[in-house]
Design a protein around this motif. Structure first.
Motif, PDB file in Angstrom:
ATOM      1  N   ILE A 446       0.840  -1.200   0.000  1.00 24.99           N
ATOM      2  CA  ILE A 446       0.000   0.000   0.000  1.00 24.99           C
ATOM      3  C   ILE A 446       0.876   1.251   0.000  1.00 24.99           C
ATOM      4  CG2 ILE A 446      -1.883   1.186   1.187  1.00 24.99           C
ATOM      5  CD1 ILE A 446      -2.585  -1.532   2.479  1.00 24.99           C
ATOM      6  N   TYR A 449       2.130   1.872  -3.462  1.00 27.91           N
ATOM      7  CA  TYR A 449       1.176   2.435  -4.421  1.00 27.91           C
ATOM      8  C   TYR A 449       0.855   3.880  -4.068  1.00 27.91           C
ATOM      9  CZ  TYR A 449      -2.104   2.440  -8.195  1.00 27.91           C
ATOM     10  OH  TYR A 449      -2.711   2.740  -9.395  1.00 27.91           O
ATOM     11  N   LEU A 450       0.931   4.201  -2.766  1.00 30.11           N
ATOM     12  CA  LEU A 450       0.745   5.599  -2.364  1.00 30.11           C
ATOM     13  C   LEU A 450       1.917   6.462  -2.815  1.00 30.11           C
ATOM     14  CD1 LEU A 450      -0.621   5.182   1.260  1.00 30.11           C
ATOM     15  CD2 LEU A 450      -1.838   6.165  -0.678  1.00 30.11           C
ATOM     16  N   GLU A 461       4.444  12.540   6.802  1.00 34.24           N
ATOM     17  CA  GLU A 461       3.695  12.002   7.940  1.00 34.24           C
ATOM     18  C   GLU A 461       2.549  11.066   7.570  1.00 34.24           C
ATOM     19  OE1 GLU A 461       2.423  15.085  10.538  1.00 34.24           O
ATOM     20  OE2 GLU A 461       4.471  15.532  11.186  1.00 34.24           O
ATOM     21  N   GLU A 462       1.940  11.283   6.402  1.00 30.50           N
ATOM     22  CA  GLU A 462       0.761  10.461   6.118  1.00 30.50           C
ATOM     23  C   GLU A 462       1.106   8.984   5.923  1.00 30.50           C
ATOM     24  OE1 GLU A 462       1.642  12.844   3.635  1.00 30.50           O
ATOM     25  OE2 GLU A 462       1.199  11.989   1.661  1.00 30.50           O
ATOM     26  N   VAL A 465       1.243   5.555   9.747  1.00 29.69           N
ATOM     27  CA  VAL A 465       0.450   4.449  10.288  1.00 29.69           C
ATOM     28  C   VAL A 465       0.866   3.124   9.650  1.00 29.69           C
ATOM     29  CG1 VAL A 465      -1.862   3.494  10.479  1.00 29.69           C
ATOM     30  CG2 VAL A 465      -1.501   5.931  10.860  1.00 29.69           C
ATOM     31  N   LEU A 466       0.997   3.121   8.333  1.00 27.42           N
ATOM     32  CA  LEU A 466       1.379   1.889   7.642  1.00 27.42           C
ATOM     33  C   LEU A 466       2.797   1.462   8.013  1.00 27.42           C
ATOM     34  CD1 LEU A 466      -0.261   2.784   4.242  1.00 27.42           C
ATOM     35  CD2 LEU A 466      -0.850   0.816   5.642  1.00 27.42           C
TER      36      LEU A 466
ATOM     37  N   MET B   1      -2.097  17.956   1.145  1.00 17.94           N
ATOM     38  CA  MET B   1      -1.670  16.745   1.822  1.00 17.94           C
ATOM     39  C   MET B   1      -2.548  16.491   3.032  1.00 17.94           C
ATOM     40  SD  MET B   1       0.873  15.948  -0.162  1.00 17.94           S
ATOM     41  CE  MET B   1       0.819  17.588  -0.850  1.00 17.94           C
ATOM     42  N   THR B   2      -3.237  15.408   3.052  1.00 17.76           N
ATOM     43  CA  THR B   2      -4.076  15.120   4.212  1.00 17.76           C
ATOM     44  C   THR B   2      -3.239  14.403   5.256  1.00 17.76           C
ATOM     45  OG1 THR B   2      -4.736  13.179   2.975  1.00 17.76           O
ATOM     46  CG2 THR B   2      -6.316  14.980   3.076  1.00 17.76           C
ATOM     47  N   PRO B   3      -3.389  14.778   6.518  1.00 15.16           N
ATOM     48  CA  PRO B   3      -2.579  14.144   7.557  1.00 15.16           C
ATOM     49  C   PRO B   3      -3.074  12.743   7.903  1.00 15.16           C
ATOM     50  CG  PRO B   3      -4.011  15.817   8.515  1.00 15.16           C
ATOM     51  CD  PRO B   3      -4.250  15.837   7.040  1.00 15.16           C
ATOM     52  N   ASN B   4      -4.344  12.436   7.584  1.00 15.73           N
ATOM     53  CA  ASN B   4      -4.823  11.091   7.893  1.00 15.73           C
ATOM     54  C   ASN B   4      -4.235  10.082   6.897  1.00 15.73           C
ATOM     55  OD1 ASN B   4      -6.159  12.107   5.787  1.00 15.73           O
ATOM     56  ND2 ASN B   4      -8.208  11.453   6.421  1.00 15.73           N
ATOM     57  N   THR B   5      -4.489   8.816   7.153  1.00 15.20           N
ATOM     58  CA  THR B   5      -3.821   7.787   6.367  1.00 15.20           C
ATOM     59  C   THR B   5      -4.651   7.365   5.177  1.00 15.20           C
ATOM     60  OG1 THR B   5      -2.731   6.975   8.327  1.00 15.20           O
ATOM     61  CG2 THR B   5      -2.834   5.492   6.460  1.00 15.20           C
ATOM     62  N   PRO B   6      -4.181   7.661   3.990  1.00  9.46           N
ATOM     63  CA  PRO B   6      -4.920   7.221   2.814  1.00  9.46           C
ATOM     64  C   PRO B   6      -4.612   5.762   2.480  1.00  9.46           C
ATOM     65  CG  PRO B   6      -3.022   8.520   2.161  1.00  9.46           C
ATOM     66  CD  PRO B   6      -2.964   8.393   3.657  1.00  9.46           C
ATOM     67  N   ILE B   7      -5.517   5.108   1.786  1.00  7.63           N
ATOM     68  CA  ILE B   7      -5.273   3.747   1.317  1.00  7.63           C
ATOM     69  C   ILE B   7      -4.955   3.786  -0.176  1.00  7.63           C
ATOM     70  CG2 ILE B   7      -6.342   1.484   0.927  1.00  7.63           C
ATOM     71  CD1 ILE B   7      -5.590   1.937   3.795  1.00  7.63           C
ATOM     72  N   PHE B   8      -5.639   4.671  -0.896  1.00  5.32           N
ATOM     73  CA  PHE B   8      -5.316   4.855  -2.311  1.00  5.32           C
ATOM     74  C   PHE B   8      -4.819   6.279  -2.517  1.00  5.32           C
ATOM     75  CE2 PHE B   8      -8.239   1.258  -2.736  1.00  5.32           C
ATOM     76  CZ  PHE B   8      -7.418   0.421  -3.470  1.00  5.32           C
ATOM     77  N   PRO B   9      -3.824   6.439  -3.349  1.00  8.77           N
ATOM     78  CA  PRO B   9      -3.261   7.773  -3.546  1.00  8.77           C
ATOM     79  C   PRO B   9      -4.204   8.658  -4.346  1.00  8.77           C
ATOM     80  CG  PRO B   9      -2.261   6.227  -5.063  1.00  8.77           C
ATOM     81  CD  PRO B   9      -3.187   5.427  -4.192  1.00  8.77           C
TER      82      PRO B   9
END
Lengths: 546, 331
Positions: A446, A449-450, A461-462, A465-466, B1-9
């Motif tokens: 993941i 791909y990000l 920072e984003e 978590v991963l 840029m979002t500080p939360n965690t994305p799963i897809f870009p």
């Protein structure tokens, strides 16, 4: 577990471990079994060192800022992780330990064709390893294990040449082992042991040996050229002095892509053995599986350019390499399908080696499918050099090669040592490794791909978590790797003897005592059957096992 | 840029959507095969678990050639189909539209230097207008770097000694990551920046924010400072080819071959003048290797281009289907 109707197994009176134990009896031994043990000690040291580096990497990446160590140190750590794991653990692991020990026994021979060369190859390996370790002690290098030019030839600091020469030297050990195996398989098979009666472990090692002999010299030459450029400023790779940096990538991957098949083919051989033994069946599509190994070895030499889709390689080269990459995936797929089909209507025992083999099938499937994705031109432009690639090759190298190695080590441990290990802890640790591995590396798909690039000391920072998930998984995986060291070593001290054939498997290695005598066979065996032939119920007279 | 965690870009170019569609199809296929294999392995391992210690497996009857051929050919067809799809996307990325705006990028340890078509320069930032075709021509001053914009799903290596190109058409305004993707030494992880996609009128305002020297001013100064003009001058007694009007045209070389005078040829002629001498002239030009930075070479190329008004419109045909055809022909 044992199906033998005999009194409790005991150690044979004389075996390869019962002889003299003075240093020269080990360090000057010509017995392939003892040399296999020497290699096991060597690769274990380098695996531990490489693993330590992995721990440091995952600790640093738990936070976005590079706060644990300076960037310079981090770069040295991941470089040494790659160099040690690839050149000093993965490449020699199965061939030099399990292959060395088992290949002569599986074909009914007394030893390898060239026992002295076999010992020589261990010394060469250790000298190469010592040089690399010295390079690590005096500061390490920050080129990345891929040694890309002109970074490695003109810009990187540290003992680059020392480490490069260490890798160069170790390469000869690989070449000599391959040579020894090929001659042994051709010339020393027992009477009646035709090519299509060979265990698939032997086929896997034959294919591996071809790559070792043909590929390794190319990386040796490449390393010499890097050295020549660093020392004498001969312009080969650095455009400032008339070289071409992309030439290095061609030469490097011409070896290093086939080298991943050096790491995975023996593992596939191990999986074939385990699946057959623990479902008590012939491997489905034996000939397809055997030829798939050769197919991988040949096609594997023609796909190196898929590492260079973003480098400026021409469209036509890119297209050809992409299509051949699809072709090389086919034999791997054939193997996975055939293993699965072998399980169908088997008599399946859930012992530890089988758990590792099933884990291999699942994880290698993921590693292979993501490899196909990476071989797709338009897709690769995005994920090339990101954590997607890191995840992909760890699925193949750890999920594939290392699970295969551990499976093989557990399968043949009773044969090698004559002792049984603790089944409870071995199953627990197999489970821990499977969970820890997936938690470590799945999030990295993941991340890739990000868009998180590989070899980053700090990151936005984003992605944290991963990365924390991945670091948490790594600590679980680390525990999973430590437990087997404890119970395997402990098994040496106990008195739970394995007997000739604790798994009730067929195969020449299970017909001789555990541990085997120095000369392997008292009388040369004669082979009359295909491998993995278990007596079917209607024709069964004697109980299974010999 | 979002500080939360994305799963897809986030996707921000016309091209990124196409890569994503391929990815989703792949994801579906991969999930299918993974679940199928995991599932079958688990079902078999449970269903055929050994009951008695003496049990053996049941061997199948007859030959399984049909099965073997099926599971050889079927995946092959699927994979070749995917490869062709991927090739189509790749060809698109390698073929910039002829009228794309041309930016130059030079990577060096550890920064990105970018020059806009009008001569404005930025470091580690790239401002571009939305909805326009943007072409980046890149090289490196030292080691290999790689220019990676995840939101556009593309990266191209900046390789010393050659020009590689990348192009995109940004579909959404916003600020996106710019990463160096090829490990390049100590501060690799800090060779990052941002790509700012603006509405075209905002971009124009941004451009006019500070006064910019004419795009070719530095190149012209260099042309004089390095004394290029003593030989390359538009009069009959010139000892070197007249550069006016030459860009994008075929020129005849000593030995009978011809070559299109494009960026790569001009770069080569500055650094290795003896390699391809124009027919009718002596190989007397000295090399400028080591005396010019990659940025200065780009300034000179832009100046030579400016001597051929209108030539910028047509991209030389030879460079259209490869990253940089001439660099490959003479490594």
């Amino acid at each position: 577990m044992t199906s033998q109707h005999e009194s409790a197994p005991a150690l044979p009176e004389k075996h390869y471990l019962s002889g003299a134990w003075s240093p020269q009896d080990w360090l000057l031994t010509k017995d392939h079994k003892r040399i296999g043990i020497l290699y096991l000690v060597g690769i274990s040291i380098f695996f531990a060192l490489g693993g330590l580096m992995a721990v440091l990497i995952r600790m640093e990446l738990a936070t976005p800022s590079g706060d644990l160590m300076p960037a310079d140190v981090y770069n040295r750590v991941f470089t040494m992780h790659g160099v040690l794991m690839v050149f000093f653990f993965l490449i020699p692991s199965i061939p030099a330990v399990l292959g060395n020990f088992l290949l002569p026994i599986m074909i009914g021979a007394k030893d390898l064709a060239f026992p002295k060369i076999n010992l020589l190859s261990w010394y060469i390996y250790m000298i190469g390893g010592a040089m690399t370790f010295y390079g690590l002690l005096v500061g390490g290098i920050d080129t990345g294990w891929t040694f890309y030019t002109p970074l490695s030839s003109g810009y990187a600091t540290g003992p680059v040449l020392t480490v490069a020469v260490g890798v160069f030297i170790a390469g000869f050990s690989s070449i000599l082992t391959g040579l020894n195996f090929i001659v042994t398989i051709h010339r020393m098979r027992a009477p009646g042991l035709t090519w299509f009666r060979l265990p698939l472990f032997v086929w896997g090692h034959y294919a591996t040996s071809i790559i070792q002999i043909l590929g390794t010299p190319v990386v040796a030459i490449t390393i010499l050229l890097v050295g020549a450029e660093r020392l004498f400023h001969i312009g080969v790779f650095d455009p400032k002095i008339g070289g071409d940096p992309i030439l290095f990538q061609h030469l490097f991957w011409f070896y290093s892509h086939p080298a991943v098949y050096i790491m995975i083919l023996p593992s596939m051989g191990v999986v074939s053995e385990i699946i057959a033994a623990f479902s008590r069946k012939k491997v489905f599509g034996y000939k397809f599986v055997a030829f798939a190994s050769i197919g991988i070895a040949v096609l594997g030499f023609l796909v190196w350019g898929h590492h260079m889709f973003t480098s400026g390689q021409s469209l036509y080269a890119g297209a050809v390499f992409s299509f051949i990459t699809m072709l090389v995936a086919v034999p791997s797929a054939i193997k996975v399908f055939n293993w699965t089909a072998t399980l169908y209507k088997g008599a399946i025992a859930w012992d530890t080696p089988l758990l590792y083999a099933l884990g291999f099938i699942g994880l290698f499937t993921i590693g292979g499918l993501t490899g196909v994705m990476l071989g797709t031109l338009g897709f690769d432009l995005h994920v090339h050099d990101t954590y997607f690639v890191v995840a992909h090759f760890h699925y193949v190298m750890v999920g594939g090669a290392i699970l295969g190695f551990l499976g093989g080590l557990h399968y043949w441990w009773p044969k090698i040592t004559g002792k049984l290990y603790n089944e409870f802890w071995s199953k627990i640790s197999a489970g821990i490794i499977f969970i820890g591995f997936n938690l470590t590396f799945f999030p990295q798909f993941i991340l890739g791909y990000l868009g998180m690039p590989r070899r980053y000391h700090s990151y936005p920072e984003e992605f944290q978590v991963l990365n924390i998930l991945s670091s948490a998984g790594a600590s679980i995986l680390g525990i999973g790797f430590v437990i087997p060291v404890i119970y395997l070593l402990a098994s040496l001290a106990n008195k739970r003897y394995a007997g000739n054939n604790p798994w009730g498997a067929v195969g020449l290695e299970w017909q001789i005592p555990s541990p085997p005598p120095t000369e392997n066979f008292e009388t040369p065996p004669v082979v009359t059957d295909e491998p993995y032939t278990y007596p079917q119920p209607d024709e069964k007279e004697a109980p299974v096992g010999v | 840029m979002t500080p939360n965690t994305p799963i897809f870009p986030q996707g921000a170019s016309t091209y990124s959507t196409e890569v994503d569609i391929l990815f989703y199809v792949y994801l579906g296929l991969a999930a299918f095969f993974t679940v199928a294999i995991f599932g079958l392995v688990t079902v078999f391992a449970v269903k055929y678990r050994r009951k008695k210690a003496t049990d053996v497996g049941v061997e199948p009857q007859g030959h399984a050639t049909v099965i073997e051929v099926t599971w050889t050919v079927l995946p092959l067809i699927l994979m070749l189909g995917a490869a062709i799809w991927g090739l189509k996307i790749y060809v698109q990325q390698l073929t910039p539209p002829p009228n794309a705006k041309e930016y130059y990028v030079v990577g060096k340890q550890w920064m990105w230097k970018i020059e806009h078509p009008d001569g404005r320069r930025e470091i580690n930032e790239l401002h571009v207008p939305k909805g326009e075709d943007i072409k980046l021509k890149m090289t490196s001053e030292d080691v290999i770097h790689s220019f990676f914009i995840p939101a556009f799903r593309i990266k191209v290596d900046a390789v010393p000694g050659r020009y590689n190109t990348m192009w995109f058409n940004a579909a959404k305004t916003g600020t996106y990551h710019l990463f160096c993707a090829e490990y390049c030494g100590v501060d690799h992880a800090r060779m990052i920046g941002r790509v700012v996609v603006m509405e075209p009128h905002e971009y124009q305002e941004w451009l006019s924010g500070t006064k910019v020297r004419a795009a070719t001013a530095t190149g012209e100064e260099l042309f004089v400072a390095k004394a290029c003009n003593t030989c390359h001058r538009p009069d009959s007694s010139a000892r070197a080819p007249i550069l006016n009007g030459i860009f994008g045209k075929e020129v005849a070389l000593l030995g009978g071959k011809t070559i299109v005078a494009d960026d790569e040829y001009i770069r080569e002629s500055i650094l290795n003048p003896g390699a391809k001498v124009v027919s009718g002239y002596q190989p007397i030009m000295p090399t400028f290797k080591g005396q010019l930075s990659e940025e200065e070479i780009i300034q000179l190329i832009k100046y030579v281009r400016s001597l051929s008004p209108g030539a910028d419109k047509g991209v030389p045909k030879t460079a259209s289907l490869a990253f940089s055809s001439s660099a490959e022909a003479h490594p």
